[in-house]
Design a protein around this motif. Structure first.
Motif, mmCIF file in Angstrom:
data_model
loop_
_atom_site.group_PDB
_atom_site.id
_atom_site.type_symbol
_atom_site.label_atom_id
_atom_site.label_comp_id
_atom_site.label_asym_id
_atom_site.label_seq_id
_atom_site.Cartn_x
_atom_site.Cartn_y
_atom_site.Cartn_z
ATOM 1 N N PHE A 1 11.775 6.971 -3.188
ATOM 2 C CA PHE A 1 10.982 5.886 -3.841
ATOM 3 C C PHE A 1 9.706 6.769 -4.576
ATOM 4 O O PHE A 1 9.633 6.352 -5.581
ATOM 5 N N GLY A 2 9.102 7.405 -3.808
ATOM 6 C CA GLY A 2 7.972 8.226 -4.387
ATOM 7 C C GLY A 2 8.408 9.118 -5.409
ATOM 8 O O GLY A 2 7.780 9.273 -6.520
ATOM 9 N N PHE B 1 2.084 5.556 7.532
ATOM 10 C CA PHE B 1 1.565 4.259 8.089
ATOM 11 C C PHE B 1 1.686 4.020 9.659
ATOM 12 O O PHE B 1 2.750 4.472 10.177
ATOM 13 N N PHE C 1 10.380 0.102 3.371
ATOM 14 C CA PHE C 1 10.928 -0.833 2.840
ATOM 15 C C PHE C 1 11.878 -1.525 3.192
ATOM 16 O O PHE C 1 12.916 -0.745 3.126
ATOM 17 N N LYS D 1 6.945 14.069 -1.518
ATOM 18 C CA LYS D 1 6.331 14.331 -2.561
ATOM 19 C C LYS D 1 5.474 15.585 -2.345
ATOM 20 O O LYS D 1 4.493 15.944 -3.426
ATOM 21 N N PHE E 1 -7.282 3.352 -0.637
ATOM 22 C CA PHE E 1 -7.200 1.715 -0.224
ATOM 23 C C PHE E 1 -8.611 1.069 -0.396
ATOM 24 O O PHE E 1 -8.614 -0.134 -0.532
ATOM 25 N N GLN F 1 8.960 7.336 -8.680
ATOM 26 C CA GLN F 1 7.730 6.980 -9.500
ATOM 27 C C GLN F 1 7.172 8.246 -10.362
ATOM 28 O O GLN F 1 6.413 7.878 -11.511
ATOM 29 N N ALA G 1 3.822 1.589 -1.352
ATOM 30 C CA ALA G 1 4.392 1.830 -2.675
ATOM 31 C C ALA G 1 3.418 2.446 -3.551
ATOM 32 O O ALA G 1 3.596 3.371 -4.249
ATOM 33 N N MET G 2 2.299 1.968 -3.476
ATOM 34 C CA MET G 2 1.098 2.490 -4.284
ATOM 35 C C MET G 2 0.811 3.996 -3.914
ATOM 36 O O MET G 2 0.712 4.882 -4.708
ATOM 37 N N ASP G 3 0.943 4.061 -2.776
ATOM 38 C CA ASP G 3 0.408 5.538 -2.002
ATOM 39 C C ASP G 3 1.581 6.447 -2.654
ATOM 40 O O ASP G 3 1.067 7.708 -2.968
ATOM 41 N N LEU G 4 2.763 5.959 -2.752
ATOM 42 C CA LEU G 4 3.735 6.890 -3.216
ATOM 43 C C LEU G 4 3.926 7.010 -4.931
ATOM 44 O O LEU G 4 4.895 7.549 -5.285
ATOM 45 N N GLY G 5 2.769 6.410 -5.431
ATOM 46 C CA GLY G 5 2.713 6.628 -6.933
ATOM 47 C C GLY G 5 3.168 5.566 -7.813
ATOM 48 O O GLY G 5 3.363 5.600 -8.942
ATOM 49 N N CYS G 6 3.251 4.300 -7.052
ATOM 50 C CA CYS G 6 3.863 2.950 -7.939
ATOM 51 C C CYS G 6 2.684 2.097 -8.181
ATOM 52 O O CYS G 6 1.921 1.902 -7.521
ATOM 53 N N GLU H 1 0.911 -1.286 0.062
ATOM 54 C CA GLU H 1 0.037 0.088 -0.265
ATOM 55 C C GLU H 1 0.925 1.307 -0.048
ATOM 56 O O GLU H 1 0.604 2.238 -0.635
ATOM 57 N N ALA I 1 -5.342 4.309 -5.951
ATOM 58 C CA ALA I 1 -4.498 5.013 -5.166
ATOM 59 C C ALA I 1 -3.051 5.753 -5.413
ATOM 60 O O ALA I 1 -2.659 6.718 -5.022
ATOM 61 N N HIS I 2 -2.616 5.056 -6.442
ATOM 62 C CA HIS I 2 -1.232 5.728 -7.106
ATOM 63 C C HIS I 2 -1.220 6.930 -7.778
ATOM 64 O O HIS I 2 -0.318 7.307 -8.154
ATOM 65 N N ASN J 1 -0.443 11.575 0.502
ATOM 66 C CA ASN J 1 0.547 10.536 0.866
ATOM 67 C C ASN J 1 0.064 10.220 2.125
ATOM 68 O O ASN J 1 -0.320 11.166 2.905
#
Lengths: 269, 386
Positions: free
Chosen positions: B124-125, B107, B113, B176, B78, B128, A165-170, A163, B98-99, B104
């Motif tokens: 990471f963000g 959690f 990661f 971001k 989500f 992307q 990763a997807m939240d960060l745009g992936c 989640e 979501a992406h 942002n």
């Protein structure tokens, strides 16, 4: 908590190890026997290893076994990982319980039955038996082991990583490749090694589904032993033991690495 | 892409308190429009409507299972509402993945990661979005400096302390420049002292970056400290949305009064109501005087919510206060800065009072078993009809 080993513990460990490894140890020692007679000790020698190099049939069988094991491991890893993903991730689809039961059945199915069933199938659909039928049979046999290992890893997987990763745009597929796969890779690799080893030492199933020109190493050894144990057999068995032991060590190291979870949040370092 | 256009436009206004929710012309940044969500027959969010304005620090507060996290996850993308719409800047984002959302989230588990370094996590963000390398490096460096993470770039998450991990998670989400930063119980894993410091750091970061924060928490102290407004939730509904002081001093129901802080709820009936004040008869405390209540009618069943610290405790009978009652000290809780006195009135009813320990006396003047007088002003209690 830190207590030394008691006499009882030392005795049980010694007895247990002796029970497990004495036969193997004897085999390894006799593989270095100079005597032509297997049961008579004639001094140390590596002559049977040298003569093994000249045994074309044995080397051919070993080469076939290695190729089958490699292909089997690759196919079983892909199928087993997909099955594990379906079982863990697809939620409660209809027949999920049945599917998981079906995936695990080969774990406990007697190999004679698996072999016979596969033989009947191959005869029914008229596939010429040989290299590929053994590979297919071994994939069937080993896939469930991969599933078990990968599934355990996926169950302990923190979904919020995906989640995040997807939240960060992936996008979802890239998330799977850049986050999920690297994190379950040790389990997948361990599954691959296990499938390779299982295929390498399978005798029963291969015996059923093999055909001309596809004599695997265990089949070759078994047929030679029936004509009497030659010291060469001890040598090849020692080599196999070495390969299997190395594989087991690699697999358990991978599993251990796979089990190493990130430290708990808020934990002290 | 998420610029800083959402900085609250304070310059156009006279320097009054920040309260866009009182301005009828202000446009909300986030709008939940009658959203509902059910899980296997359980209603998590029930036709909930809420506006959150640019520059706000909004807290969703409620007991576990009240639907606050579900609401946050619907904003993150989500979870999809079963009914209703979610709008961001007036655009319907209900069905946006979501992406693709410019929000942002940080959690609760941090979700760092484990196979990437601190730098890899924070960048990471940005990667992307396909930003050029030097811009990624510049923005990452800025964020690491802001969150005091310099020198830790090459560490893996498991090599960090709890507080450092928390800051990496924050940096990864903030780098971001999201339109809204979502915080899901962000400080739950920290110890009390670090939590207190981090609360103020969050407020400073929000001001400095000019962003909008939405935090989900079950910790009322945390919500009161950081938020401009609090939405108190229960059973998937918003019970009260107001500033922290309004929530505490003017709760709109028995439930909110009881949920936020300590309170004495005195049940009774209105005897007399006029512009000068309201008189309430209760079985436990006797006759009470409170400030005037707008729609009070004699005969109504009400509760008077009385905060412990609004009650004075004394051994001698006081003069002049509107409400007074005599009782016996039953239990004392010494908290250091405060002491809690549980005073028994009659046989059963117990009133909690709190008194600041302003002197350094080891022996307090009031002890267990003492007869004491409790007094409070007419405007100390809140009359609740719900």
């Amino acid at each position: 908590m830190r207590r030394g080993l008691s006499v009882f513990n030392v005795t049980s460990i010694a007895l247990g190890l002796a029970f497990l490894y004495l036969p193997i140890l004897i085999l390894v020692i006799y593989s270095f026997n100079a005597s032509r007679l297997v049961t008579v000790w004639g001094g140390w020698s590596t002559r049977w290893y040298v003569s093994l190099l000249g045994n074309e049939a044995m080397l051919e069988a070993a080469w076939i076994s290695l190729r089958i094991a490699f292909l089997t491991a690759c196919a079983a890893t892909v199928l087993g990982t997909l099955a594990a993903l379906a079982l863990v991730r697809a939620g409660r689809f209809r027949g999920r319980l049945l599917f998981s039961g079906l995936v695990y059945a080969p774990l406990v199915m007697p190999e004679v039955i698996t072999g016979l069933a596969l033989l009947l199938l191959f005869v029914a659909i008229e596939i010429e038996r040989g290299f590929w039928t053994v590979t297919i049979a071994h994939t069937t046999l080993t896939m469930c082991f991969v599933t078990v290992i990968v599934q355990a890893r996926l169950l302990g997987f923190d979904r919020s990583l995906e989640e995040a990763a997807m939240d960060l745009g992936c996008p979802p597929l890239r998330t799977f490749i850049t986050v999920t796969l690297p994190l379950i890779a040790p389990a997948i690799a361990a599954g691959w090694v296990l499938a390779f080893m299982l295929s390498l030492d399978d005798l029963v199933v291969a015996n059923f589904v093999t055909g001309p020109g596809a004599t695997t190493l265990p089949i070759r050894i078994y047929s030679e032993v029936r004509l009497g144990v030659k010291p060469e057999i001890n040598a090849i068995c020692t080599i196999i033991i070495g390969v299997v032991a190395a594989g087991i060590i690699v697999a358990s190291l991978l599993t251990k690495f796979a089990g190493a979870k990130p430290a708990p949040i808020g934990g002290q370092i | 892409m998420n610029g800083r256009g959402n900085r609250p436009d304070n310059s156009a206004r006279t320097r009054g308190p920040f309260a866009p929710w009182t301005d009828p012309d202000a446009l909300p940044l986030v709008r939940f429009e009658a959203v509902s969500k059910h899980f296997a027959g359980v209603t998590a969010v029930d036709a909930l409507t809420l506006d959150i304005y640019p520059g706000e620090f909004f807290a969703l507060l409620g007991p576990s299972g009240c639907g606050k996290t579900t609401l946050l996850r619907m904003l993150a993308g989500f979870q999809t509402p079963d009914a209703g719409r979610v709008l961001l800047d007036g655009t319907d984002i209900t069905d946006v993945a979501a992406h693709r959302r410019p929000v942002n989230m940080m959690f609760q588990s941090y979700a760092l990661f484990p196979h990437l370094t601190v730098a890899g996590n924070v960048a990471f963000g940005l990667k992307q979005d396909g930003l050029p390398k030097d811009e990624i490096a510049a923005r990452m460096a800025e964020m690491l400096r802001l969150l005091r993470l310099e020198g830790l770039e090459t560490r893996k998450p498991h090599q960090l302390s709890g507080g450092q991990r928390q800051r990496v998670a924050l940096a990864r989400a903030l780098v971001k420049h999201p339109r809204v930063l979502l915080l899901d119980e962000p400080l739950a894993a920290l110890d009390k002292k670090l939590r207190g410091e981090t609360q103020f750091e969050l407020m400073r970061l929000k001001e400095r970056l000019g962003l909008t924060f939405v935090i989900v928490t079950h910790d009322q102290e945390e919500a009161m400290t950081v938020a401009n407004r609090i939405g108190v939730m229960n059973h998937g509904r918003l019970i009260q949305v107001a500033t922290p002081s309004e929530i505490y001093e003017q709760p709109n129901s028995r439930w909110v009064a009881d949920f936020i802080g300590d309170v004495n709820l005195i049940e009774g009936r209105i005897v007399k109501a006029d512009a000068a004040g309201t008189t309430i008869a209760s079985a436990s405390v006797g006759t009470l005087r409170t400030a005037a209540v707008a729609d009070a009618r004699p005969g109504d069943a009400v509760a008077v919510a009385l905060r412990p610290e609004k009650i004075r405790i004394a051994r001698d009978m006081p003069v002049g206060d509107v409400n007074r009652v005599e009782g016996e000290v039953w239990e004392i809780g010494y908290l250091g800065d405060f002491s809690i006195y549980k005073v028994r009135l009659g046989d059963a009813f117990v009133i909690n009072t709190a008194a600041a320990n302003v002197t350094r006396l080891i022996e307090r003047p009031v002890g267990i078993g003492d007869r004491v007088w409790l007094t409070w002003a007419a405007d100390a209690g809140v009359v609740l009809t719900q």
